[in-house]
Design a protein around this motif. Sequence first.
Motif, PDB file in Angstrom:
ATOM      1  N   SER A  23     -24.044  -0.265 -28.812  1.00 16.18           N
ATOM      2  CA  SER A  23     -22.898   0.547 -29.195  1.00 16.18           C
ATOM      3  C   SER A  23     -21.875   1.049 -27.875  1.00 16.18           C
ATOM      4  O   SER A  23     -22.331   1.412 -26.808  1.00 16.18           O
ATOM      5  N   MET A  24     -20.649   0.859 -28.305  1.00 12.57           N
ATOM      6  CA  MET A  24     -19.792   0.722 -27.186  1.00 12.57           C
ATOM      7  C   MET A  24     -18.433   1.576 -27.370  1.00 12.57           C
ATOM      8  O   MET A  24     -18.042   1.326 -28.437  1.00 12.57           O
ATOM      9  N   VAL A  60     -22.472  -6.130 -31.108  1.00  9.01           N
ATOM     10  CA  VAL A  60     -21.758  -5.069 -30.355  1.00  9.01           C
ATOM     11  C   VAL A  60     -20.846  -4.273 -31.522  1.00  9.01           C
ATOM     12  O   VAL A  60     -20.093  -4.885 -32.248  1.00  9.01           O
ATOM     13  N   LYS A  61     -21.242  -3.159 -31.622  1.00  4.92           N
ATOM     14  CA  LYS A  61     -20.386  -2.136 -32.379  1.00  4.92           C
ATOM     15  C   LYS A  61     -19.597  -1.529 -31.461  1.00  4.92           C
ATOM     16  O   LYS A  61     -19.880  -0.584 -30.643  1.00  4.92           O
ATOM     17  N   TYR A  62     -18.144  -1.749 -31.505  1.00  5.99           N
ATOM     18  CA  TYR A  62     -17.074  -1.418 -30.658  1.00  5.99           C
ATOM     19  C   TYR A  62     -16.247  -0.570 -30.940  1.00  5.99           C
ATOM     20  O   TYR A  62     -15.532  -0.815 -32.252  1.00  5.99           O
ATOM     21  N   VAL A  63     -15.918   0.685 -30.693  1.00  4.64           N
ATOM     22  CA  VAL A  63     -14.983   1.677 -31.372  1.00  4.64           C
ATOM     23  C   VAL A  63     -14.113   2.156 -29.897  1.00  4.64           C
ATOM     24  O   VAL A  63     -14.656   2.480 -28.994  1.00  4.64           O
ATOM     25  N   SER A  64     -12.853   2.160 -30.325  1.00  6.82           N
ATOM     26  CA  SER A  64     -11.929   2.571 -29.511  1.00  6.82           C
ATOM     27  C   SER A  64     -10.873   3.342 -30.344  1.00  6.82           C
ATOM     28  O   SER A  64     -10.263   2.756 -31.379  1.00  6.82           O
ATOM     29  N   ALA A 107     -11.371  -3.966 -32.334  1.00  6.57           N
ATOM     30  CA  ALA A 107     -12.490  -3.384 -32.309  1.00  6.57           C
ATOM     31  C   ALA A 107     -13.127  -3.188 -33.717  1.00  6.57           C
ATOM     32  O   ALA A 107     -12.499  -3.349 -34.883  1.00  6.57           O
ATOM     33  N   THR A 108     -14.458  -2.739 -33.785  1.00  6.18           N
ATOM     34  CA  THR A 108     -15.203  -2.654 -35.157  1.00  6.18           C
ATOM     35  C   THR A 108     -14.303  -1.538 -35.820  1.00  6.18           C
ATOM     36  O   THR A 108     -14.232  -1.291 -36.976  1.00  6.18           O
ATOM     37  N   LYS A 109     -13.931  -0.392 -35.012  1.00  3.86           N
ATOM     38  CA  LYS A 109     -13.136   0.505 -35.618  1.00  3.86           C
ATOM     39  C   LYS A 109     -12.099   1.145 -34.751  1.00  3.86           C
ATOM     40  O   LYS A 109     -12.547   1.169 -33.524  1.00  3.86           O
ATOM     41  N   ASN A 110     -11.033   1.644 -35.017  1.00  3.73           N
ATOM     42  CA  ASN A 110     -10.060   2.214 -34.098  1.00  3.73           C
ATOM     43  C   ASN A 110      -9.759   3.409 -35.040  1.00  3.73           C
ATOM     44  O   ASN A 110      -8.888   3.514 -35.669  1.00  3.73           O
ATOM     45  N   PRO A 111     -10.410   4.428 -34.489  1.00  4.44           N
ATOM     46  CA  PRO A 111     -10.432   5.732 -35.469  1.00  4.44           C
ATOM     47  C   PRO A 111      -9.318   6.436 -34.945  1.00  4.44           C
ATOM     48  O   PRO A 111      -8.600   6.382 -33.740  1.00  4.44           O
TER      49      PRO A 111
END
Length: 470
Positions: A23-24, A60-64, A107-111
């Motif tokens: 988790s990154m 890799v779960k990548y959130v930015s 990214a996996t998610k860009n919140p």
Amino acid sequence: MKLFNTLTNQKETFEPLRPGEISMYVCGPTVYNYIHIGNARSTVAFDTVRRYFEYRGYNVKYVSNFTDVDDKIIRRANEEGLTPSEIADKYIEAFYADTDALNVKRATKNPRVVENMDDIIDFVADLVDKDYAYEADGDVYFRARQFDDYGKLSDQSIDDLRQGASERLEAGADTVKEDAVDFALWKKAKPDEISWDSPWGKGRPGWHIECSVMATKYLGDTIDIHGGGHDLTFPHHENEIAQSEAHTGQTFARYWMHNGFVTMGDDGEKMSKSLGNFILAHDLIAQVPPQVVRFFLASAHYRSPLKFSEANLEEARTNLERLQTTYQNLNYRYNDATDSLTADDDMLAKIADFEEKFVEAMDDDINTPNGLTIIYQLMREINVYIENDHISKVVLDQMKATFTELVGIFGVTFEEEELLDDTIQALIDERTAARKAKDFERSDAIRDQLKAQGIILDDTAQGTRWRRSH
């Protein structure tokens, strides 16, 4: 694998929370302008880290995040006659355009902050309930002194931090803070400013709270890696730790990774918008091939300063062309390669040894310069091998697979050779015939004619190869 952990100021053996998974969380941009090369450097650095983890077999779960509520956004909205939401949308689209051009994986998610406002308010309310935060005239502040380990990431004592904070306050300025080192979690709305209802009245989040909320919401109370620029260590990341661990009672991030600055000029001045010495990625990739910019940004060790200069960009261009030419040469020799040779096993073992050395280099805190050194050594081995009269398709396949996989970690993708049109192919054929007839004047004239059209010819023992100039 070892990573340098800013929290402990030393390299540590990396052990993920869950086997095979990482988790990154990496701090993303405040979307009020195009990103500059310093922003792009951070984005590329952590994309390279992510790619290497994936190469090593991790999921890799990548959130930015995107900071889409901020004073700078509000000011830009007023300047451009748009709403803050329209400004954010505009520059998020620009961010994707620039980073896609630089071959950064999404990214996996860009919140976005505005999508998580209820969670932010609940998070702040919990800190108030736990007496880690207090309301003062519509603002909410975190009691930094209440958190025993405040200052542990930046290795500073809270008294030194308090003195620095006091000195930054304007003389005679009123403050409702209990302590100068306390920081804002929620800011009271100004007239005609974008705002949300909250238990403390209309307002919007402070800068630091958003990352804590989004990191824990999408990755869990404890994450493996938190990354960002070195300039975010204090106060942003320090405050993230305090508010997150006060809220959850858990370690927030186990490994903290910070990339170095992009510097300008001979004096090594940091590139930043505040100093006015920045170069927009948007402008640079309009002038320089994006893959050259990407390779330049990825070539330095992520923790080291990276000097921006025409000479360094040109060096990246030259090295990228060498890699591309090697790939093209590999493809060219498929035309006359045999299915197998008795020496295959020795050469295959040598290729495996290069990959093993590459992993050894990169496992030492993602040491990209040393990793590239191994790739260049492999490149030379490939170029020597393909000059042999008799070569194996099995070996070529393995060379190509290993070579493309390793350079892919740096975001490099190879261009496939385009089919030549009949006119150019006819000229190449005519030149080959002229050389056989020892008509070197005609041969040289054709070479020059093709060079003017961007076609470079390489004469080898196996025939004439062509490539496009970059």
